[in-house]
Enzyme design. Sequence first.
Site, PDB file in Angstrom:
ATOM      1  N   CYS A 147     147.211  16.514  62.019  1.00 27.54           N
ATOM      2  CA  CYS A 147     146.328  17.008  63.085  1.00 27.54           C
ATOM      3  C   CYS A 147     146.984  17.013  64.456  1.00 27.54           C
ATOM      4  CB  CYS A 147     145.062  16.160  63.148  1.00 27.54           C
ATOM      5  SG  CYS A 147     145.433  14.450  63.507  1.00 27.54           S
TER       6      CYS A 147
ATOM      7  N   CYS B  27     143.639  10.025  58.980  1.00 22.96           N
ATOM      8  CA  CYS B  27     143.592   9.438  60.323  1.00 22.96           C
ATOM      9  C   CYS B  27     143.993   7.966  60.283  1.00 22.96           C
ATOM     10  CB  CYS B  27     142.193   9.545  60.905  1.00 22.96           C
ATOM     11  SG  CYS B  27     141.468  11.188  60.763  1.00 22.96           S
TER      12      CYS B  27
END
Length: 141
Positions: free
Chosen positions: A34, A103
């Site tokens: 990301c 994440c």
Amino acid sequence: MNYSEKVMDHFTNPRNVGEIPDADGIGEVGNAKCGDIMKIYLKIDGNVITDVKFKTFGCGAAVATSSMATEMIKGKTIDDALGLTNKAVMEALDGLPPVKIHCSVLAEEAIKSALADYYKRQGVDPEPIVGQLPPCEHCSK
Ligand code: FES
């Protein structure tokens, strides 16, 4: 998206946010998936991590995992910190939604990178201890 209460708690009230000006090791990693960035500062005395702080340009799940990860290594030995996995951090948070699992790797990688920096500053080759770190796209232009 459903987040556990613990994730929400660490996201809205993250522990150990900030920086340590005289840190003994600093790690910065980017998330290939990301593009978010995590920076971790360690204060190390002997073999013990006496203080840890983090800063991130990351999403809520990255904030929550970093907050929990810093809590899990604070006051612990370097070996304990090296053994910390993103899986253990996620379990401590009662899980993350599957799309957010990438994440959680930021915190683990940033801690390893900060420990590698610590060893480099001591004149020790970190690779046999910390293992090979993924290249930081951010630094290798
Ligand atoms: Fe980038 Fe979560 S979406 S760290």
